[in-house]
Design an enzyme around this catalytic site. Structure first.
Site, short mmCIF file in Angstrom:
data_model
loop_
_atom_site.label_atom_id
_atom_site.label_comp_id
_atom_site.label_asym_id
_atom_site.label_seq_id
_atom_site.Cartn_x
_atom_site.Cartn_y
_atom_site.Cartn_z
N LYS A 25 8.71 18.99 5.65
CA LYS A 25 8.27 18.68 4.27
C LYS A 25 6.81 18.23 4.28
O LYS A 25 5.99 18.71 3.50
CB LYS A 25 9.16 17.57 3.68
CG LYS A 25 8.59 16.93 2.43
CD LYS A 25 9.47 15.82 1.91
CE LYS A 25 9.32 14.48 2.60
NZ LYS A 25 8.14 13.69 2.21
N ASN A 26 6.49 17.30 5.17
CA ASN A 26 5.16 16.69 5.12
C ASN A 26 4.05 17.62 5.61
O ASN A 26 2.87 17.33 5.40
CB ASN A 26 5.15 15.36 5.90
CG ASN A 26 5.96 14.30 5.17
OD1 ASN A 26 6.31 14.48 4.00
ND2 ASN A 26 6.24 13.21 5.85
N CYS A 119 6.11 2.63 -6.37
CA CYS A 119 5.88 2.03 -5.07
C CYS A 119 7.22 1.81 -4.39
O CYS A 119 8.05 1.06 -4.86
CB CYS A 119 5.14 0.72 -5.28
SG CYS A 119 5.54 -0.58 -4.16
N ARG A 124 0.82 1.06 -1.84
CA ARG A 124 0.31 2.31 -1.27
C ARG A 124 -1.00 2.64 -1.97
O ARG A 124 -1.06 3.49 -2.85
CB ARG A 124 1.32 3.44 -1.42
CG ARG A 124 2.52 3.22 -0.53
CD ARG A 124 3.52 4.34 -0.58
NE ARG A 124 3.16 5.49 0.22
CZ ARG A 124 3.93 6.56 0.39
NH1 ARG A 124 5.09 6.62 -0.21
NH2 ARG A 124 3.53 7.57 1.12
N ASP A 309 8.35 6.67 9.83
CA ASP A 309 9.45 7.37 9.16
C ASP A 309 10.74 7.34 9.97
O ASP A 309 11.83 7.55 9.41
CB ASP A 309 9.06 8.84 8.88
CG ASP A 309 7.95 8.94 7.86
OD1 ASP A 309 7.65 7.93 7.20
OD2 ASP A 309 7.37 10.03 7.74
N ARG A 401 15.07 14.48 -1.32
CA ARG A 401 13.62 14.79 -1.35
C ARG A 401 13.18 15.32 0.01
O ARG A 401 12.18 16.04 0.10
CB ARG A 401 12.80 13.53 -1.67
CG ARG A 401 12.75 13.20 -3.14
CD ARG A 401 11.81 12.02 -3.39
NE ARG A 401 10.63 12.12 -2.55
CZ ARG A 401 10.17 11.15 -1.76
NH1 ARG A 401 10.76 9.98 -1.73
NH2 ARG A 401 9.11 11.33 -1.03
C1 EPZ Z 1 2.31 10.04 4.93
O1 EPZ Z 1 2.16 9.18 3.82
C2 EPZ Z 1 3.72 10.60 4.85
N1 EPZ Z 1 3.87 11.33 3.60
C3 EPZ Z 1 4.73 9.47 4.92
O2 EPZ Z 1 6.02 10.04 4.98
C4 EPZ Z 1 4.50 8.69 6.22
O3 EPZ Z 1 5.35 7.57 6.23
C5 EPZ Z 1 3.05 8.22 6.31
O4 EPZ Z 1 2.15 9.35 6.17
C6 EPZ Z 1 2.71 7.55 7.64
O5 EPZ Z 1 2.99 8.40 8.70
C7 EPZ Z 1 3.50 12.61 3.53
O6 EPZ Z 1 2.97 13.20 4.47
C8 EPZ Z 1 3.76 13.31 2.25
P1 EPZ Z 1 -0.90 6.99 4.99
P2 EPZ Z 1 0.70 8.69 3.39
O7 EPZ Z 1 -2.00 7.27 4.05
O8 EPZ Z 1 -0.26 9.77 3.62
C9 EPZ Z 1 -2.79 2.69 4.07
C10 EPZ Z 1 8.30 10.24 4.41
O9 EPZ Z 1 9.27 9.45 4.53
N2 EPZ Z 1 -3.71 3.33 3.13
O10 EPZ Z 1 -1.03 7.47 6.40
O11 EPZ Z 1 0.82 8.12 2.01
C11 EPZ Z 1 -1.35 2.69 3.52
O12 EPZ Z 1 -1.16 1.64 2.60
C12 EPZ Z 1 6.96 9.77 3.91
O13 EPZ Z 1 8.39 11.46 4.66
C13 EPZ Z 1 -4.71 2.57 2.54
O14 EPZ Z 1 -4.84 1.38 2.80
O15 EPZ Z 1 0.50 7.50 4.40
C14 EPZ Z 1 -0.55 2.55 4.77
O16 EPZ Z 1 -0.46 1.20 5.12
C15 EPZ Z 1 7.00 8.39 3.38
N3 EPZ Z 1 -5.54 3.17 1.64
C16 EPZ Z 1 -1.39 3.30 5.81
O17 EPZ Z 1 -2.69 3.46 5.24
C17 EPZ Z 1 -5.45 4.50 1.33
O18 EPZ Z 1 -6.26 4.98 0.51
C18 EPZ Z 1 -0.87 4.68 6.19
O19 EPZ Z 1 -0.64 5.43 5.01
C19 EPZ Z 1 -4.44 5.25 1.93
C20 EPZ Z 1 -3.58 4.66 2.83
#
Ligand code: EPZ
Length: 431
Positions: A25-26, A119, A124, A309, A401
């Site tokens: 999916k991702n 959220c 996020r 995850d 999902r």
């Molecule tokens: C991706 O989410 C995945 N989603 C998530 O999978 C996964 O848990 C996550 O990466 C971490 O591996 C998809 O690929 C669609 P991040 P993403 O930006 O991109 C902080 C699942 O279950 N951050 O890597 O949203 C954030 O708060 C889903 O399949 C900022 O601070 O995750 C977090 O603490 C859920 N500012 C960290 O970075 C920003 O602008 C990592 O988030 C963006 C992120």
């Protein structure tokens, strides 16, 4: 699908058999967004039948793309893109819709998107997405719940040093940079396999990208990308979930059509739990013998660390382990929301901020519970497979999902999972 559909699970049966792993999916989501950048038709295969994939296709159609979906292949003709606004309704269906900001800026020079849906895992933020695109020449104004983005002089390359190796931000920058003027360098880029898959697809379309998977990505913008046919990588978290179903029920499962090298950060923990693993280039077989042994400490990190995850998945396994396990969640601030559902099923879990301590019990029991989010929902389903008696899980739209036909697959593996559709009640939380 009714949002209040339920799974009724009669637990206590070992999960046994073989399962072909769905497309990721991702990985599929950013690749579908990337089709916006191509001339000619793109055909993206191995797109799982999931509500998030449906939401992506609906977003592409709303922007003017012609999409046909046939046997898990999505064909996209983005020749007549005429819109640069993703409606609030579509944005709220899928949190990762924020990546359309980079893709639309690259394609149309403008983008209007609302803040992505609610959220579920704690805060996020999207600050890194915004600051990175601003460095590339985007002007972004936040008003009325919408982000109005414009690149009046086109996007240009930039040097972007990410304070956090964010997956979504790295994808957004890549989508914006592949057709921008000049070179973009991303330092501390996310190294997840899904990023490497996105880059492999984009290279096949003619993009110039180096260093994906290694932390520093360099992208030289090219004028145009051409559509191509591409098959999405297998889903590493789905594969780990089916292995965990065997580990928690004392079963024996082989996952195939998968990439074990993407799963190594998790596989060693199954061995710690006393399971036997047989690994080939494209399959993993897990044999479990009775109760799993405890995990020492599972601490989540960015790839190649232990994936956040998989944290709920392995925590579910630890609820019936012989001993006490500890988990440390370093990526998201609130990823134990599902734990009270497991407690309702008899699990002993103590949470203190980012740390969870799980004292394994001999048996869980069935209960009426609700899926909180995608992986938390999978954790509850795993617990239900192991529990004595019947568990009723509602809000399963969260689970669906990310897991394609999970009830049918588990039933083919000797489990007893019934799906019941309920059109009357309304959901507590949107899916
Ligand atoms: C991706 O989410 C995945 N989603 C998530 O999978 C996964 O848990 C996550 O990466 C971490 O591996 C998809 O690929 C669609 P991040 P993403 O930006 O991109 C902080 C699942 O279950 N951050 O890597 O949203 C954030 O708060 C889903 O399949 C900022 O601070 O995750 C977090 O603490 C859920 N500012 C960290 O970075 C920003 O602008 C990592 O988030 C963006 C992120």
């Amino acid at each position: 699908m009714s949002p209040m559909s339920k799974f009724i699970v009669n637990g206590g049966r070992p999960v046994i058999g073989r399962v072909s792993i769905q497309g990721s999916k991702n990985a599929a989501l950013p690749i579908l967004a990337a089709t916006l950048l191509c001339t000619g038709k793109s055909k993206i295969c191995r797109c799982s039948e999931l509500s998030d994939i449906d939401a992506s296709v609906d977003i592409l159609r709303s922007l003017g793309c012609q999409c046909t979906v046939d046997d898990k292949c999505v064909e996209v003709d983005s020749g007549r893109v005429c819109e640069y606004t993703v409606s609030e309704c579509l944005m709220s269906r899928m949190r990762s819709s924020i990546i359309y900001m980079g893709a639309l800026l690259a394609r149309c020079g403008r983008a209007e998107v609302s803040f992505p849906g609610g959220c579920e895992l704690g805060s996020r933020p999207i600050d890194l997405h915004l600051s990175s695109l601003r460095l590339m020449g985007a002007e972004i104004d936040e008003s009325g719940g919408y982000l109005h983005c414009e690149a009046p002089h086109g996007l240009h390359g930039a040097y972007i040093d990410l304070p956090v190796a964010s997956v979504g931000t790295t994808e957004n920058i890549i989508l914006a940079a592949v057709t921008a003027e000049g070179r973009t360098v991303i330092r501390n880029a996310a190294r997840e396999p899904e990023i490497v898959d996105l880059c492999a697809y984009l290279r096949q379309c003619g993009a110039k990208i180096d260093g994906d998977g290694q932390g520093v990505i360099a992208i030289d913008g090219v004028g145009r990308l051409r559509g191509t046919e591409y098959s999405v990588m297998p889903d590493r978290i789905a594969a780990v979930t089916y292995l965990a179903a065997a580990a928690i029920t004392g079963g024996d499962v082989e996952v195939y059509d998968c990439r074990p090298e993407h799963m190594y950060p998790v596989l060693s923990y199954f061995e710690q739990a006393g399971c036997d693993l047989t690994v080939t280039d494209s399959s993993v077989r897990l044999r479990a013998y009775g109760r799993p042994r405890r995990f020492e400490v599972i601490s989540t990190h960015v790839y190649p660390g232990f994936p956040t995850d998989a944290q709920p998945i392995m925590l579910a396994v630890s609820t019936v382990a012989d001993g006490t396990s500890m988990f440390v969640e370093n990526i998201f601030s609130c990823r134990y929301k599902y734990a009270d559902r497991l407690q309702k099923m008899g699990a002993h879990i103590r949470i203190s901020e980012r740390v969870a301590v799980v004292e394994g019990v001999e048996r869980l029991h069935g209960a009426k519970v609700s899926a909180t989010d995608l992986r938390g929902g999978a954790a509850v389903l795993l617990a239900a497979l192991a529990a004595e008696g019947t568990t009723v899980i509602d809000n399963i739209c969260h689970i669906e999902r990310g897991y394609e036909h999970i009830d049918d697959i588990l039933n083919s593996l000797n489990a007893d999972v019934k799906r019941v559709n309920d059109d009357v009640e309304q959901p507590n939380e949107p899916c």
